[in-house]
Enzyme design. Sequence first.
Site, PDB file in Angstrom:
ATOM      1  N   ASN A   2      18.517  15.963  -2.954  1.00  0.00           N
ATOM      2  CA  ASN A   2      17.690  15.881  -1.757  1.00  0.00           C
ATOM      3  C   ASN A   2      18.379  14.928  -0.790  1.00  0.00           C
ATOM      4  O   ASN A   2      18.350  13.718  -0.994  1.00  0.00           O
ATOM      5  CB  ASN A   2      16.285  15.377  -2.136  1.00  0.00           C
ATOM      6  CG  ASN A   2      15.419  15.114  -0.921  1.00  0.00           C
ATOM      7  OD1 ASN A   2      15.772  15.494   0.195  1.00  0.00           O
ATOM      8  ND2 ASN A   2      14.287  14.459  -1.141  1.00  0.00           N
ATOM      9  N   LYS A  26      17.617  14.240   2.166  1.00  0.00           N
ATOM     10  CA  LYS A  26      16.705  13.579   3.122  1.00  0.00           C
ATOM     11  C   LYS A  26      17.281  13.696   4.542  1.00  0.00           C
ATOM     12  O   LYS A  26      17.947  14.681   4.836  1.00  0.00           O
ATOM     13  CB  LYS A  26      16.426  12.132   2.689  1.00  0.00           C
ATOM     14  CG  LYS A  26      15.984  12.084   1.220  1.00  0.00           C
ATOM     15  CD  LYS A  26      15.435  10.769   0.766  1.00  0.00           C
ATOM     16  CE  LYS A  26      15.048  10.884  -0.713  1.00  0.00           C
ATOM     17  NZ  LYS A  26      14.456   9.641  -1.242  1.00  0.00           N
ATOM     18  N   HIS A  61       6.991  15.928  -1.087  1.00  0.00           N
ATOM     19  CA  HIS A  61       7.736  14.709  -1.406  1.00  0.00           C
ATOM     20  C   HIS A  61       6.905  13.486  -1.002  1.00  0.00           C
ATOM     21  O   HIS A  61       6.198  13.513   0.004  1.00  0.00           O
ATOM     22  CB  HIS A  61       9.078  14.715  -0.669  1.00  0.00           C
ATOM     23  CG  HIS A  61       9.995  13.655  -1.167  1.00  0.00           C
ATOM     24  ND1 HIS A  61       9.866  12.330  -0.785  1.00  0.00           N
ATOM     25  CD2 HIS A  61      11.021  13.695  -2.045  1.00  0.00           C
ATOM     26  CE1 HIS A  61      10.788  11.619  -1.408  1.00  0.00           C
ATOM     27  NE2 HIS A  61      11.503  12.414  -2.172  1.00  0.00           N
ATOM     28  N   GLU A 107       7.657  10.851   0.426  1.00  0.00           N
ATOM     29  CA  GLU A 107       7.914  10.362   1.788  1.00  0.00           C
ATOM     30  C   GLU A 107       7.100  11.154   2.800  1.00  0.00           C
ATOM     31  O   GLU A 107       6.685  10.625   3.826  1.00  0.00           O
ATOM     32  CB  GLU A 107       9.423  10.418   2.093  1.00  0.00           C
ATOM     33  CG  GLU A 107      10.164   9.318   1.341  1.00  0.00           C
ATOM     34  CD  GLU A 107      11.601   9.654   0.972  1.00  0.00           C
ATOM     35  OE1 GLU A 107      12.165  10.618   1.523  1.00  0.00           O
ATOM     36  OE2 GLU A 107      12.160   8.944   0.113  1.00  0.00           O
ATOM     37  N   GLU A 146       8.323  12.150  -9.549  1.00  0.00           N
ATOM     38  CA  GLU A 146       9.034  11.076  -8.858  1.00  0.00           C
ATOM     39  C   GLU A 146       8.096   9.894  -8.655  1.00  0.00           C
ATOM     40  O   GLU A 146       7.315   9.880  -7.694  1.00  0.00           O
ATOM     41  CB  GLU A 146       9.521  11.557  -7.479  1.00  0.00           C
ATOM     42  CG  GLU A 146      10.495  12.722  -7.551  1.00  0.00           C
ATOM     43  CD  GLU A 146      11.366  12.779  -6.295  1.00  0.00           C
ATOM     44  OE1 GLU A 146      12.599  12.691  -6.464  1.00  0.00           O
ATOM     45  OE2 GLU A 146      10.846  12.861  -5.179  1.00  0.00           O
ATOM     46  N   GLY A 205      14.540   5.200  -4.199  1.00  0.00           N
ATOM     47  CA  GLY A 205      15.331   4.393  -3.274  1.00  0.00           C
ATOM     48  C   GLY A 205      15.324   2.903  -3.576  1.00  0.00           C
ATOM     49  O   GLY A 205      15.764   2.095  -2.762  1.00  0.00           O
ATOM     50  N   SER A 238      15.882   6.971  -8.187  1.00  0.00           N
ATOM     51  CA  SER A 238      17.034   6.146  -8.569  1.00  0.00           C
ATOM     52  C   SER A 238      17.843   6.736  -9.727  1.00  0.00           C
ATOM     53  O   SER A 238      18.318   5.996 -10.591  1.00  0.00           O
ATOM     54  CB  SER A 238      16.593   4.716  -8.870  1.00  0.00           C
ATOM     55  OG  SER A 238      16.046   4.110  -7.702  1.00  0.00           O
TER      56      SER A 238
HETATM   57  P1  13P Z   1      16.652   8.199  -4.792  1.00  0.00           P
HETATM   58  O1  13P Z   1      17.487   8.960  -5.802  1.00  0.00           O
HETATM   59  O2  13P Z   1      17.436   7.760  -3.601  1.00  0.00           O
HETATM   60  O3  13P Z   1      15.842   7.133  -5.437  1.00  0.00           O
HETATM   61  O4  13P Z   1      15.599   9.284  -4.198  1.00  0.00           O
HETATM   62  C1  13P Z   1      14.886  10.070  -5.073  1.00  0.00           C
HETATM   63  C2  13P Z   1      14.180  11.113  -4.300  1.00  0.00           C
HETATM   64  O5  13P Z   1      13.286  10.819  -3.526  1.00  0.00           O
HETATM   65  C3  13P Z   1      14.596  12.516  -4.463  1.00  0.00           C
HETATM   66  O6  13P Z   1      13.694  13.384  -3.873  1.00  0.00           O
END
Ligand code: 13P
Length: 256
Positions: free
Chosen positions: A10, A12, A97, A99, A169, A175, A215
């Site tokens: 992903n 982003k 997601h 976010e 997740e 992150g 992560s």
């Molecule tokens: P990170 O791997 O940067 O922690 O992000 C995970 C994520 O949100 C994948 O959708």
Amino acid sequence: MARRPIVAGNWKMNKTVGEALTLVREVRGMVSMVRDKVEVVMAPPFTALPAVAKAIEDSNIGLAAQNCFWEVSGAYTGEISAPMLAEVGCTYVIIGHSERRQHFGETDETVNRRVKAVVDSELLPIICIGETLAEREGGRTLEVVTRQLTGALSGFDGAQAARFVIAYEPVWAIGTGRNATSSQAQEVHAHIREQLTSLFDREISQQVRIQYGGSVKPDNAADLMSKPDVDGALVGGASLKAADFAAIVKAARVES
Ligand code: 13P
């Protein structure tokens, strides 16, 4: 039954079209040897989808979008519909997601509407669920993921759900560099599969692939994916570096 692991990147809100092409060309060469043993998927931003689609032609990499709106067309300025994503070559769409839940008002109900739109366009959803730190510390993790899962799957039958991908997740792991331990992940994944058994049946729940996200890095990927109910990874930051993403793909547990 053996489930084929699925590792998805992903990206982003990262990568211009030019940068996307550089990354995808590097990854393509690095993951070709896993052939069809691991399903490899990339989710670039909307603007890079057509270029990446072309760059992965005749490869073992599939394409995903990071979101879509639930209507097919109309006066929805700034939105992208599922048929538009199908047209440019997507197979998957990431839905719900954290976010999007956090910054863009996504709810279990809007997640469900988007999943319906994805299925109507013959695409497959990667449905993201996961608890916040406060919810985990309050002992509510299993209750939260159950509510999110049930909400997202409302109105679908087992034959449809069997092909969906669920991404667990934990929000506190995204992150932050602080991944769930493999036993924390396994506990929640096993719970998600139990819920799928009660919503549908065991035959269906055994087919659904459940990815872990938060992560994931080359040095923790093999441990996380060694767990019996962890069927791959949804990778954020590490998917932006070709060597790291390829190392995670190669760390997937492949049933012989
Ligand atoms: P990170 O791997 O940067 O922690 O992000 C995970 C994520 O949100 C994948 O959708």
